[in-house]
Design a protein around this motif. Sequence first.
Motif, mmCIF file in Angstrom:
data_model
loop_
_atom_site.group_PDB
_atom_site.id
_atom_site.type_symbol
_atom_site.label_atom_id
_atom_site.label_comp_id
_atom_site.label_asym_id
_atom_site.label_seq_id
_atom_site.Cartn_x
_atom_site.Cartn_y
_atom_site.Cartn_z
ATOM 1 N N THR A 12 49.309 33.161 44.454
ATOM 2 C CA THR A 12 47.983 33.632 44.902
ATOM 3 C C THR A 12 47.829 35.127 44.621
ATOM 4 N N LEU A 15 44.610 37.375 44.686
ATOM 5 C CA LEU A 15 44.033 37.799 45.966
ATOM 6 C C LEU A 15 44.543 39.170 46.386
ATOM 7 N N LEU A 70 45.123 29.407 45.023
ATOM 8 C CA LEU A 70 43.893 30.013 45.520
ATOM 9 C C LEU A 70 43.094 29.012 46.343
#
Length: 234
Positions: A12, A15, A70
């Motif tokens: 991820t 992010l 995500l």
Amino acid sequence: MPTHPQAYRPETLLLDLGPTLSDPVEAADFPQTVLRFRNDTAAAQVGLDTLSDDEWVRAFGRFEPLPGTLPGPRALRYHGHQFRHYNPDIGDGRGFTFAQMRDDRGRLMDLGTKGSGQTPYSRSGDGRLTLKGGVREILATEMLEALNVPTSRTLSLIETGEELVRGDEPSPTRSAVMVRLSHGHIRIGTFQRLAYLKDEDGMRAAVGYVLRNLYDEDSDDPIRLLDHVVGRTA
């Protein structure tokens, strides 16, 4: 959704760049999803080759989130020149990044789309892809792969049941959504936008992200990134 237990390693990291480089978006609700192409050779590199066809369509036609990555699609923002003029309002207009994972060599990979619907950057576009356009990209990317030319991979092509009108080919024509597997979606325009906004913290974060994940270098020095990019492209 079963994935390959040894090869699937979700991430991820996008992010970590915060909310200023991208916008949360939603995929179009297509009237149908018919699988036309799945690239199991590329999928095996990221542990997704064990998906059934139904699971594949849910992941790459309906965009149900893959486990551990995500939570939803992100349309990236960037700047650049269009028609000889600087445009400070560009972004992913008919695609988004919706997953990240490691490949079988440990490299960070993104899953991105083309033809997945409108975003804040679609302007007058419909956010769609023609089926013929998707087939052309499959042929191009597979040829480059066979020639050992580094390129993104066409992972999936799903027909979506809409009729599209295009001025440069016979219309109406059939629609599709495509998924690409690539090393990333950070562009030169990403840095143009940060420089335009004088966002020094964002610039350092983006530089560090690219150096760590694409060049395996623990640094956030813009000069180091410039050296790498010039060496690879000039």
